[in-house]
Write an enzyme that holds these catalytic residues in place. Structure first.
Site, short mmCIF file in Angstrom:
data_model
loop_
_atom_site.label_atom_id
_atom_site.label_comp_id
_atom_site.label_asym_id
_atom_site.label_seq_id
_atom_site.Cartn_x
_atom_site.Cartn_y
_atom_site.Cartn_z
N CYS A 1 -23.34 -6.25 -2.26
CA CYS A 1 -22.50 -5.12 -1.83
C CYS A 1 -23.07 -3.81 -2.36
N CYS B 1 -17.52 7.23 -0.41
CA CYS B 1 -17.23 6.09 0.45
C CYS B 1 -16.88 6.56 1.87
N CYS C 1 -24.40 -0.79 0.42
CA CYS C 1 -23.53 0.35 0.72
C CYS C 1 -24.39 1.51 1.23
N CYS D 1 -18.49 -13.48 -8.85
CA CYS D 1 -19.60 -12.70 -8.27
C CYS D 1 -20.94 -13.14 -8.84
N ASP E 1 0.84 -1.20 0.00
CA ASP E 1 0.00 0.00 0.00
C ASP E 1 0.88 1.25 0.00
C1 B12 Z 1 -7.27 4.73 -3.11
C2 B12 Z 1 -7.60 3.53 -2.26
C3 B12 Z 1 -8.81 3.54 -1.56
C4 B12 Z 1 -9.90 4.57 -1.83
C5 B12 Z 1 -10.62 4.20 -3.16
C6 B12 Z 1 -11.06 2.73 -3.21
C7 B12 Z 1 -11.37 2.20 -4.59
N1 B12 Z 1 -12.19 1.17 -4.62
O1 B12 Z 1 -10.86 2.71 -5.56
C8 B12 Z 1 -10.77 4.47 -0.55
C9 B12 Z 1 -10.29 5.47 0.48
C10 B12 Z 1 -12.27 4.67 -0.74
C11 B12 Z 1 -10.41 3.05 -0.08
C12 B12 Z 1 -11.22 2.29 0.73
C13 B12 Z 1 -10.90 1.02 1.17
N2 B12 Z 1 -9.71 0.39 1.01
CO1 B12 Z 1 -8.32 1.03 -0.08
N3 B12 Z 1 -6.88 1.46 -1.33
C14 B12 Z 1 -6.72 2.43 -2.16
C15 B12 Z 1 -5.41 2.22 -2.97
C16 B12 Z 1 -4.32 3.11 -2.36
C17 B12 Z 1 -5.54 2.50 -4.47
C18 B12 Z 1 -6.78 1.86 -5.11
C19 B12 Z 1 -6.98 2.35 -6.52
O2 B12 Z 1 -6.05 2.34 -7.32
N4 B12 Z 1 -8.21 2.78 -6.86
C20 B12 Z 1 -8.55 3.18 -8.18
C21 B12 Z 1 -9.52 2.15 -8.80
C22 B12 Z 1 -9.71 2.46 -10.29
O3 B12 Z 1 -8.90 0.90 -8.70
P1 B12 Z 1 -9.52 -0.36 -7.91
O4 B12 Z 1 -10.35 0.11 -6.80
O5 B12 Z 1 -8.40 -1.27 -7.58
O6 B12 Z 1 -10.49 -0.95 -9.01
C23 B12 Z 1 -10.18 -2.00 -9.89
C24 B12 Z 1 -11.42 -2.70 -10.38
O7 B12 Z 1 -12.55 -2.25 -9.72
C25 B12 Z 1 -11.41 -2.55 -11.86
N5 B12 Z 1 -12.34 -1.56 -12.43
C26 B12 Z 1 -12.34 -0.22 -12.25
N6 B12 Z 1 -13.29 0.34 -13.00
C27 B12 Z 1 -13.92 -0.65 -13.66
C28 B12 Z 1 -14.97 -0.63 -14.56
C29 B12 Z 1 -15.43 -1.83 -15.10
C30 B12 Z 1 -16.55 -1.76 -16.04
C31 B12 Z 1 -14.81 -3.05 -14.72
C32 B12 Z 1 -15.29 -4.34 -15.28
C33 B12 Z 1 -13.73 -3.06 -13.80
C34 B12 Z 1 -13.31 -1.87 -13.30
O8 B12 Z 1 -10.12 -2.14 -12.21
C35 B12 Z 1 -9.55 -1.42 -11.14
C36 B12 Z 1 -8.08 -1.55 -11.23
O9 B12 Z 1 -7.62 -0.75 -12.29
C37 B12 Z 1 -5.14 0.69 -2.71
C38 B12 Z 1 -3.66 0.29 -2.66
C39 B12 Z 1 -3.07 0.20 -4.06
N7 B12 Z 1 -1.94 0.83 -4.24
O10 B12 Z 1 -3.63 -0.42 -4.95
C40 B12 Z 1 -5.85 0.44 -1.36
C41 B12 Z 1 -6.56 -0.91 -1.19
C42 B12 Z 1 -7.34 -1.17 -2.44
N8 B12 Z 1 -7.49 -0.64 -0.10
C43 B12 Z 1 -7.70 -1.66 0.69
C44 B12 Z 1 -8.64 -1.69 1.75
C45 B12 Z 1 -8.49 -2.80 2.78
C46 B12 Z 1 -9.67 -0.73 1.81
C47 B12 Z 1 -10.91 -0.75 2.72
C48 B12 Z 1 -11.50 -2.13 2.97
C49 B12 Z 1 -10.57 -0.07 4.07
C50 B12 Z 1 -11.73 0.11 5.03
N9 B12 Z 1 -12.26 -0.93 5.63
O11 B12 Z 1 -12.19 1.20 5.26
C51 B12 Z 1 -11.89 0.16 1.91
C52 B12 Z 1 -12.71 -0.67 0.88
C53 B12 Z 1 -13.63 0.17 0.07
C54 B12 Z 1 -13.85 -0.42 -1.32
N10 B12 Z 1 -14.98 -1.05 -1.55
O12 B12 Z 1 -12.94 -0.30 -2.18
C55 B12 Z 1 -6.88 -2.87 0.26
C56 B12 Z 1 -7.80 -3.86 -0.46
C57 B12 Z 1 -7.55 -5.33 -0.17
C58 B12 Z 1 -8.46 -6.19 -1.01
N11 B12 Z 1 -8.83 -7.37 -0.47
O13 B12 Z 1 -8.83 -5.88 -2.12
C59 B12 Z 1 -5.77 -2.18 -0.67
C60 B12 Z 1 -5.28 -3.06 -1.82
C61 B12 Z 1 -4.61 -1.80 0.25
C62 B12 Z 1 -3.74 -3.00 0.64
N12 B12 Z 1 -2.48 -2.99 0.29
O14 B12 Z 1 -4.18 -3.95 1.24
N13 B12 Z 1 -9.21 2.64 -0.61
S1 SF4 Z 2 -21.30 -9.10 -2.32
FE1 SF4 Z 2 -20.41 -8.00 -4.06
S2 SF4 Z 2 -18.29 -8.66 -4.14
FE2 SF4 Z 2 -19.39 -10.18 -2.88
S3 SF4 Z 2 -20.03 -11.79 -4.32
FE3 SF4 Z 2 -21.72 -10.33 -4.15
S4 SF4 Z 2 -21.36 -8.92 -5.87
FE4 SF4 Z 2 -19.44 -10.01 -5.54
S1 SF4 Z 3 -19.14 3.22 2.16
FE1 SF4 Z 3 -17.30 2.40 1.12
S2 SF4 Z 3 -16.57 0.72 2.43
FE2 SF4 Z 3 -18.69 1.22 3.09
S3 SF4 Z 3 -20.01 -0.19 1.94
FE3 SF4 Z 3 -19.83 1.67 0.71
S4 SF4 Z 3 -18.09 1.31 -0.70
FE4 SF4 Z 3 -17.97 -0.22 0.95
#
Ligand code: B12
Ligand code: SF4
Ligand code: SF4
Length: 344
Positions: free
Chosen positions: A186, A206, A190, A180, A126
């Site tokens: 989910c 969020c 939310c 999924c 991270d």
């Molecule tokens: C910024 C960030 C956040 C932000 C934004 C979260 C988000 N979903 O983007 C905020 C502050 C909201 C957040 C919250 C949380 N986070 Co956070 N976060 C990050 C961080 C630093 C970057 C994530 C990122 O790049 N986001 C940008 C989006 C575009 O990327 P993504 O979420 O990974 O989405 C992917 C897919 O959804 C898909 N996708 C995106 N758009 C689309 C569209 C379509 C059509 C499709 C098919 C797919 C798709 O591709 C994306 C990858 O490119 C990472 C660490 C890292 N360096 O990766 C930790 C990380 C993702 N977080 C983590 C955690 C634990 C959390 C929380 C659970 C913490 C909490 N309990 O409060 C919550 C979960 C909320 C959630 N549902 O995501 C963990 C996740 C572990 C896991 N099992 O996945 C990470 C990996 C940190 C770690 N090293 O453990 N986080």
């Molecule tokens: S709760 Fe969300 S992430 Fe979990 S299986 Fe259902 S659609 Fe997938």
């Molecule tokens: S507020 Fe963020 S962490 Fe809570 S259920 Fe919604 S997406 Fe997940």
């Protein structure tokens, strides 16, 4: 190497090639929609996040690792107590950045000693410009669910992800497949509608962003939706069938587990958390995952919880207990808001 990773405390280890995966391309679109809010570092590092070879040009493989942080404490969705201060479970114990970085350093040192090969490596938890979930998925650790979390079919999604970018051409694992199906629990659960589409979280909505990432005031229009959430939110993972307790997921409840909650954050009410003196809060935050928030931001959040829940005990704590951090203008404004909302 995988056996060694397990010995060091990692629950999952897999290899992804340093490739150009289609999911990496979603980031610019996500950023342009404004979903990153104030997280400017994501914009600044977007080009490097597009490919690990932009971070380390010699990269050939990504060793993806996952560590279970779950414990046997009940889920927030099972906690009916309206006075409970909810803290996301990833934040309860020791600072995962430190614990996991040490384990990865141990793994890299072992690889150098054991392999006798020259190689370059960079380890992040991270902490680096890497889209960690994408590499975890391609390394076979789990799929990116509709809540955007990486889910492993055997151990669920309570996982810290980390990775070692490495110049060795290691044999890749088979990528994980999306399981999924037609589920959308989910999205429907939310509390703020932050999962705007399957696989897309608008961070600005969020609760994790509002209570952790925001450094200044929580926008007035979002405060009531914070509810009991004093730090982060777990709802979209708690409702996920792949995390159904008690059969799943794995938990790390050994007495020496770094992820067990610290007493100051374990099952506390909003009022009790507010009554905890600054010095005690500071000591409990030290070396924890919440250390960055500090006492000031934690108090800001707890004041919002008191106001949003209208909990009588929490509001009376807000009126009666005045620690030095309450004089901070940020905290003072949130106390004022909470009391005004509830009749002064
Ligand atoms: C910024 C960030 C956040 C932000 C934004 C979260 C988000 N979903 O983007 C905020 C502050 C909201 C957040 C919250 C949380 N986070 Co956070 N976060 C990050 C961080 C630093 C970057 C994530 C990122 O790049 N986001 C940008 C989006 C575009 O990327 P993504 O979420 O990974 O989405 C992917 C897919 O959804 C898909 N996708 C995106 N758009 C689309 C569209 C379509 C059509 C499709 C098919 C797919 C798709 O591709 C994306 C990858 O490119 C990472 C660490 C890292 N360096 O990766 C930790 C990380 C993702 N977080 C983590 C955690 C634990 C959390 C929380 C659970 C913490 C909490 N309990 O409060 C919550 C979960 C909320 C959630 N549902 O995501 C963990 C996740 C572990 C896991 N099992 O996945 C990470 C990996 C940190 C770690 N090293 O453990 N986080
Ligand atoms: S709760 Fe969300 S992430 Fe979990 S299986 Fe259902 S659609 Fe997938
Ligand atoms: S507020 Fe963020 S962490 Fe809570 S259920 Fe919604 S997406 Fe997940």
């Amino acid at each position: 190497m995988k056996a060694r990773a397990a010995g060091l405390g990692f629950d999952l280890c897999g290899i992804a090639p340093a490739g150009d995966f289609k999911e990496l391309a979603f980031l610019p679109q996500w950023l342009s929609r404004g979903y990153a809010g104030e997280m400017q570092y994501l914009h600044r590092s977007a080009e490097r996040r597009a490919d690990v070879r932009a971070v380390m040009p010699s990269a050939r493989s990504v060793i993806a690792l996952a560590t279970v942080y779950n414990t046997d404490r009940p889920y927030s969705t099972e906690n009916a107590d309206p006075s409970a201060a909810l803290i996301a479970r990833y934040a309860w114990g020791d600072d995962y950045h430190e614990v996991i970085q040490q384990r990865m350093d141990g793994l890299v040192a072992w690889m150098r000693e054991r392999g006798g090969l020259e190689f370059e490596a960079r380890a992040y938890v991270d902490t680096g410009p890497v889209q960690e979930r994408v590499y975890a998925q391609y390394a076979g650790l789990g799929w990116i669910g509709k809540n955007t979390c990486v889910i492993n079919p055997e151990i669920g999604s309570w996982l810290f992800l980390s990775e070692i970018i490495c110049s060795l051409p290691l044999e890749p694992d088979v990528p994980s497949l999306d399981q999924c199906g037609s589920c959308r629990l989910c999205l429907d659960s939310c509390p703020t509608g932050a999962i705007v589409d399957p696989y897309v979280v608008d961070a600005t909505r969020c609760l994790s962003y509002l209570t952790i990432e925001l450094k200044g005031p929580i926008p007035i229009e979002d405060r009531e939706s914070v509810g009991r959430h004093a730090y982060g939110c777990d709802i979209c993972q708690e409702v996920c069938p792949w995390n159904a307790m008690p059969a799943q997921p794995a938990a790390s409840d050994a007495p020496d587990s770094p992820w067990l909650p610290r007493p100051a954050f374990d099952g506390r009410s909003i009022g009790d958390l507010w009554r905890t003196p600054d010095a005690e809060l500071r000591a409990s935050l030290k070396n924890s995952a919440m250390t960055r928030a500090g006492v000031r931001r934690l108090r800001r959040n707890v004041a919002v919880c008191a106001g949003a829940t209208a909990d009588a005990d929490a509001l009376s704590a807000l009126r009666d207990v005045h620690e030095p951090s309450c004089d901070d203008p940020l905290v003072a404004e949130h106390i004022h808001w909470a009391l005004e909302l509830n009749g002064g």
